[in-house]
Design a protein around this motif. Structure first.
Motif, PDB file in Angstrom:
ATOM      1  N   ALA A  63      56.641 100.731  61.143  1.00 18.52           N
ATOM      2  CA  ALA A  63      55.702 101.744  61.628  1.00 18.52           C
ATOM      3  C   ALA A  63      56.456 102.839  62.378  1.00 18.52           C
ATOM      4  CB  ALA A  63      54.652 101.096  62.520  1.00 18.52           C
ATOM      5  N   ALA A  64      57.493 102.435  63.128  1.00 18.60           N
ATOM      6  CA  ALA A  64      58.216 103.405  63.962  1.00 18.60           C
ATOM      7  C   ALA A  64      59.047 104.382  63.130  1.00 18.60           C
ATOM      8  CB  ALA A  64      59.114 102.665  64.957  1.00 18.60           C
ATOM      9  N   THR A  65      59.508 103.958  61.947  1.00 19.39           N
ATOM     10  CA  THR A  65      60.362 104.860  61.156  1.00 19.39           C
ATOM     11  C   THR A  65      59.589 106.073  60.627  1.00 19.39           C
ATOM     12  OG1 THR A  65      59.847 103.730  59.122  1.00 19.39           O
ATOM     13  CG2 THR A  65      61.862 103.024  60.252  1.00 19.39           C
ATOM     14  N   GLY A  66      58.287 105.976  60.609  1.00 15.02           N
ATOM     15  CA  GLY A  66      57.496 107.081  60.078  1.00 15.02           C
ATOM     16  C   GLY A  66      57.420 107.062  58.551  1.00 15.02           C
ATOM     17  N   ASP A  67      58.169 106.144  57.904  1.00 15.12           N
ATOM     18  CA  ASP A  67      58.070 105.999  56.441  1.00 15.12           C
ATOM     19  C   ASP A  67      56.867 105.095  56.159  1.00 15.12           C
ATOM     20  OD1 ASP A  67      58.178 105.275  53.826  1.00 15.12           O
ATOM     21  OD2 ASP A  67      60.137 104.289  53.934  1.00 15.12           O
ATOM     22  N   LEU A  68      55.812 105.690  55.704  1.00  9.66           N
ATOM     23  CA  LEU A  68      54.578 104.905  55.575  1.00  9.66           C
ATOM     24  C   LEU A  68      54.411 104.321  54.171  1.00  9.66           C
ATOM     25  CD1 LEU A  68      52.161 106.960  57.848  1.00  9.66           C
ATOM     26  CD2 LEU A  68      53.514 104.943  58.384  1.00  9.66           C
ATOM     27  N   GLY A  69      55.524 104.246  53.441  1.00 11.59           N
ATOM     28  CA  GLY A  69      55.482 103.679  52.081  1.00 11.59           C
ATOM     29  C   GLY A  69      54.918 102.271  52.056  1.00 11.59           C
ATOM     30  N   ALA A  70      55.168 101.529  53.120  1.00 11.23           N
ATOM     31  CA  ALA A  70      54.688 100.142  53.159  1.00 11.23           C
ATOM     32  C   ALA A  70      53.170 100.077  53.260  1.00 11.23           C
ATOM     33  CB  ALA A  70      55.312  99.408  54.343  1.00 11.23           C
ATOM     34  N   PHE A  71      52.559 101.187  53.668  1.00 10.25           N
ATOM     35  CA  PHE A  71      51.115 101.187  53.894  1.00 10.25           C
ATOM     36  C   PHE A  71      50.366 101.858  52.736  1.00 10.25           C
ATOM     37  CE2 PHE A  71      53.327 100.932  57.861  1.00 10.25           C
ATOM     38  CZ  PHE A  71      52.628  99.983  58.586  1.00 10.25           C
ATOM     39  N   GLN A  72      51.123 102.420  51.786  1.00 13.05           N
ATOM     40  CA  GLN A  72      50.538 103.161  50.667  1.00 13.05           C
ATOM     41  C   GLN A  72      50.480 102.257  49.429  1.00 13.05           C
ATOM     42  OE1 GLN A  72      48.589 105.188  49.352  1.00 13.05           O
ATOM     43  NE2 GLN A  72      49.469 107.075  50.272  1.00 13.05           N
ATOM     44  N   TYR A  73      49.734 102.657  48.408  1.00 15.03           N
ATOM     45  CA  TYR A  73      49.838 101.955  47.115  1.00 15.03           C
ATOM     46  C   TYR A  73      51.280 102.054  46.627  1.00 15.03           C
ATOM     47  CZ  TYR A  73      44.731 102.079  46.622  1.00 15.03           C
ATOM     48  OH  TYR A  73      43.397 101.901  46.796  1.00 15.03           O
ATOM     49  N   ALA A  74      51.700 101.024  45.887  1.00 14.84           N
ATOM     50  CA  ALA A  74      53.064 101.040  45.338  1.00 14.84           C
ATOM     51  C   ALA A  74      52.989 101.105  43.812  1.00 14.84           C
ATOM     52  CB  ALA A  74      53.792  99.764  45.758  1.00 14.84           C
ATOM     53  N   PRO A  75      54.092 101.487  43.156  1.00 18.18           N
ATOM     54  CA  PRO A  75      54.107 101.384  41.685  1.00 18.18           C
ATOM     55  C   PRO A  75      53.842  99.934  41.272  1.00 18.18           C
ATOM     56  CG  PRO A  75      56.103 102.462  42.518  1.00 18.18           C
ATOM     57  CD  PRO A  75      55.368 101.941  43.699  1.00 18.18           C
ATOM     58  N   THR A  76      53.224  99.745  40.120  1.00 19.84           N
ATOM     59  CA  THR A  76      52.865  98.379  39.705  1.00 19.84           C
ATOM     60  C   THR A  76      54.091  97.480  39.605  1.00 19.84           C
ATOM     61  OG1 THR A  76      50.972  99.270  38.530  1.00 19.84           O
ATOM     62  CG2 THR A  76      51.656  97.048  37.925  1.00 19.84           C
ATOM     63  N   ARG A  77      55.197  98.021  39.144  1.00 20.80           N
ATOM     64  CA  ARG A  77      56.403  97.175  39.011  1.00 20.80           C
ATOM     65  C   ARG A  77      57.001  96.785  40.359  1.00 20.80           C
ATOM     66  NH1 ARG A  77      59.093  96.886  33.894  1.00 20.80           N
ATOM     67  NH2 ARG A  77      57.907  98.023  32.331  1.00 20.80           N
ATOM     68  N   ASP A 100      66.164  96.966  35.015  1.00 22.85           N
ATOM     69  CA  ASP A 100      64.960  97.520  35.637  1.00 22.85           C
ATOM     70  C   ASP A 100      63.691  97.156  34.867  1.00 22.85           C
ATOM     71  OD1 ASP A 100      66.305  98.575  37.736  1.00 22.85           O
ATOM     72  OD2 ASP A 100      66.449 100.606  36.897  1.00 22.85           O
ATOM     73  N   ASP A 101      63.781  97.188  33.540  1.00 19.77           N
ATOM     74  CA  ASP A 101      62.550  96.913  32.773  1.00 19.77           C
ATOM     75  C   ASP A 101      62.335  95.411  32.519  1.00 19.77           C
ATOM     76  OD1 ASP A 101      64.612  96.611  31.035  1.00 19.77           O
ATOM     77  OD2 ASP A 101      63.974  98.155  29.605  1.00 19.77           O
ATOM     78  N   GLU A 102      63.183  94.577  33.136  1.00 20.97           N
ATOM     79  CA  GLU A 102      63.010  93.121  32.990  1.00 20.97           C
ATOM     80  C   GLU A 102      62.432  92.482  34.252  1.00 20.97           C
ATOM     81  OE1 GLU A 102      66.668  92.021  29.917  1.00 20.97           O
ATOM     82  OE2 GLU A 102      67.042  91.946  32.074  1.00 20.97           O
ATOM     83  N   LEU A 103      61.967  93.287  35.185  1.00 18.06           N
ATOM     84  CA  LEU A 103      61.531  92.736  36.474  1.00 18.06           C
ATOM     85  C   LEU A 103      60.194  93.333  36.911  1.00 18.06           C
ATOM     86  CD1 LEU A 103      62.371  90.996  39.000  1.00 18.06           C
ATOM     87  CD2 LEU A 103      63.289  93.115  39.967  1.00 18.06           C
ATOM     88  N   LEU A 104      59.331  92.466  37.431  1.00 20.60           N
ATOM     89  CA  LEU A 104      58.059  92.894  38.018  1.00 20.60           C
ATOM     90  C   LEU A 104      57.889  92.162  39.345  1.00 20.60           C
ATOM     91  CD1 LEU A 104      55.059  93.997  37.938  1.00 20.60           C
ATOM     92  CD2 LEU A 104      54.504  91.953  36.586  1.00 20.60           C
ATOM     93  N   LEU A 252      53.745  86.988  47.708  1.00 14.41           N
ATOM     94  CA  LEU A 252      54.780  87.810  47.071  1.00 14.41           C
ATOM     95  C   LEU A 252      55.677  86.957  46.173  1.00 14.41           C
ATOM     96  CD1 LEU A 252      55.907  90.769  47.255  1.00 14.41           C
ATOM     97  CD2 LEU A 252      57.584  89.871  48.866  1.00 14.41           C
ATOM     98  N   GLY A 253      56.008  87.515  45.011  1.00 20.09           N
ATOM     99  CA  GLY A 253      56.904  86.800  44.101  1.00 20.09           C
ATOM    100  C   GLY A 253      57.475  87.763  43.072  1.00 20.09           C
ATOM    101  N   TRP A 254      57.977  87.207  41.965  1.00 18.05           N
ATOM    102  CA  TRP A 254      58.538  88.056  40.930  1.00 18.05           C
ATOM    103  C   TRP A 254      58.363  87.420  39.555  1.00 18.05           C
ATOM    104  CZ3 TRP A 254      61.489  84.993  44.140  1.00 18.05           C
ATOM    105  CH2 TRP A 254      62.337  84.068  43.523  1.00 18.05           C
ATOM    106  N   ALA A 255      58.447  88.270  38.545  1.00 21.02           N
ATOM    107  CA  ALA A 255      58.547  87.796  37.161  1.00 21.02           C
ATOM    108  C   ALA A 255      59.755  88.503  36.559  1.00 21.02           C
ATOM    109  CB  ALA A 255      57.284  88.142  36.380  1.00 21.02           C
ATOM    110  N   ALA A 256      60.660  87.731  35.969  1.00 17.85           N
ATOM    111  CA  ALA A 256      61.840  88.301  35.310  1.00 17.85           C
ATOM    112  C   ALA A 256      61.878  87.744  33.894  1.00 17.85           C
ATOM    113  CB  ALA A 256      63.120  87.926  36.064  1.00 17.85           C
ATOM    114  N   GLY A 257      61.960  88.638  32.909  1.00 17.48           N
ATOM    115  CA  GLY A 257      61.934  88.157  31.528  1.00 17.48           C
ATOM    116  C   GLY A 257      62.214  89.281  30.555  1.00 17.48           C
ATOM    117  N   VAL A 266      52.927  94.050  33.243  1.00 15.64           N
ATOM    118  CA  VAL A 266      52.630  95.226  34.067  1.00 15.64           C
ATOM    119  C   VAL A 266      51.235  95.756  33.722  1.00 15.64           C
ATOM    120  CG1 VAL A 266      53.288  97.628  34.546  1.00 15.64           C
ATOM    121  CG2 VAL A 266      55.055  95.860  34.424  1.00 15.64           C
ATOM    122  N   VAL A 267      50.935  95.826  32.431  1.00 15.67           N
ATOM    123  CA  VAL A 267      49.595  96.276  32.015  1.00 15.67           C
ATOM    124  C   VAL A 267      48.543  95.327  32.591  1.00 15.67           C
ATOM    125  CG1 VAL A 267      48.065  96.640  30.033  1.00 15.67           C
ATOM    126  CG2 VAL A 267      50.479  97.351  29.908  1.00 15.67           C
TER     127      VAL A 267
END
Ligand SMILES: Cc1ncc(COP(=O)(O)O)c(C=O)c1O
Length: 402
Positions: A63-77, A100-104, A252-257, A266-267
């Motif tokens: 919160a202190a950094t002012g980067d509010l990316g953590a509070f916004q929607y993120a890309p699906t991946r 990059d295209d093998e990870l979600l 939180l987790g991941w899919a790699a394949g 992703v869809v």
């Protein structure tokens, strides 16, 4: 009275939702939530492994950094930084960096199962699982009306010879779901030679392996055999979670394949929850980058090893010879086989009356087996209650025999 009042809502439920996909897990969670009982039931991490203070200070920092990316929607991946941290971690721990295209980034293991099921399963499609396997997976596959077939597990994990025989005999799964490391519920791991053989079978028969690595980083000695995904990135989608190594509340987790598979997941995620919690992604990323995850893993492994050793010693001391159990080298579970003919559901009820929560084995099979088995989870039982709990269970076994 309106038309809707006159009928039960259940009559409007989708047919697939009316199927019994497993009220079992609800009962288990109810037992696990009963704080009066000695808790061998739920597969929960011990809260002493949760980095609550650290998470709070990381949140303050964000919160202190002012980067509010953590509070916004993120890309699906997933957020770029979190994806990079995951890629690095997989490279370090499994010797392969997903492209990059093998990870979600997913919202955890169950989300991964849902996305795979949603992407692959039509009604009556066949899914092979381990017998026994994680109940949540059976429920996920059944909720897509799949035909779930169990191949047995022994002390070396999935019986790959038996799988090969079934495939040779005409079994044609779209998916095979496995938990190769410290399996839930049996506590066993897939032997090295079976891993390569399984990947070969997937290539030969053209099915996707869904590899669930929920307990992979919780081997008591910190070692792990090669992951199926690292052996067969062309035929394996790995489903990971931070639930047992960070905390489950973060989801939180991941899919790699294979890239084509990940694109489809992703869809599927776009119309499930769009993205995993960006707040959780950032918390975990910072936690992992600063080495805190690895420090905690050392403590968590030691804790679960101590509890497991205590459980095995208590079983060895108290149980009659007619009872057997698995000897885990990581994870949360040992799998008990009660004397022939014991009804484990009735036994679990008697155990609850005697102050001990355990889970009967049948819900971990899709086919009614496991009637004389129990799953014992040692992960959240205070050390000094383990002996007491096992003694009470042993007394019930003896009563049953007399
Ligand atoms: C094998 C296995 N996979 C997945 C999960 C659930 O993971 P998550 O909390 O990330 O949804 C569990 C939790 O018990 C598990 O045992």
């Amino acid at each position: 009275m309106t038309v809707v009042d006159a009928r039960r809502w259940r009559d409007l439920f989708a047919a697939r939702a009316r199927e019994d996909v497993g009220a079992g897990i609800v009962e288990i969670l109810a037992l696990a939530a009963d704080t009066e009982l000695i808790p061998f039931a739920g597969g929960f991490p011990d809260p002493q492994t949760f980095p609550a203070a650290r998470a709070a200070s990381l949140l303050d920092e964000l919160a202190a950094t002012g980067d509010l990316g953590a509070f916004q929607y993120a890309p699906t991946r997933g957020l770029p930084g979190t994806r990079d941290a995951l890629q690095q971690r997989l490279e370090t721990l499994q010797g392969r960096r997903p492209a990059d295209d093998e990870l979600l980034v997913t919202s955890g293991g169950i989300d991964g199962l849902e996305l795979v099921s949603k992407s692959f399963l039509d009604r009556e499609d066949t899914v092979v699982v381990e017998g026994p396997t994680y109940l949540g997976a059976i429920m996920a596959f059944r909720s897509f009306e799949a035909h779930v077939v169990a191949v047995p597990v022994d002390a070396d994990g999935l019986d790959v010879d038996e799988l090969a025989a079934a495939l040779a005999g005409g079994l044609r799964p779209k998916l095979l779901y496995t938990i190769p490391d410290h399996q839930n519920p049996a506590g066993v791991s897939l032997a090295a030679e079976r891993r390569t053989a399984l990947v070969e079978l997937a290539r030969r028969y053209g099915f996707l392996v869904a590899e669930d690595v929920a307990y992979r980083e919780l081997g008591f000695d910190g070692e792990a055999l090669p992951s199926l995904w690292s052996l067969g990135p062309d035929v394996v989608v790995q489903l990971g979670t931070t639930s047992k190594t960070f905390f489950p509340g973060v989801r939180l987790g991941w899919a790699a394949g294979p890239d084509e598979v990940i694109s489809q997941l992703v869809v599927a995620k776009q119309n499930t929850d769009q993205c995993a919690s960006p707040l959780g992604q950032k918390l975990w990323e910072e936690y992992a980058r600063r080495g805190a995850q690895d420090e905690q893993l050392v403590r968590s492994r030691a804790l679960y090893r101590r509890r497991c050793e205590r459980l095995l010693a208590a079983l060895g001391r108290t149980m009659p010879e007619t009872v057997s159990w698995t000897r885990p080298e990581g994870g949360f579970f040992s799998w008990l086989t009660l004397p022939d003919g014991t009804d484990a559901v009735a036994f679990a009820r008697r155990a609850a009356a005697a102050g001990v929560a355990v889970v009967p084995g049948a819900p971990f099979f899709p086919d009614g087996r496991g009637t004389a088995n129990l799953r014992l989870s040692y992960s959240k039982v205070e050390d000094d209650l383990i002996d007491d709990g096992v003694e009470r269970l042993a007394a019930l076994v003896r009563e049953g025999a007399s």
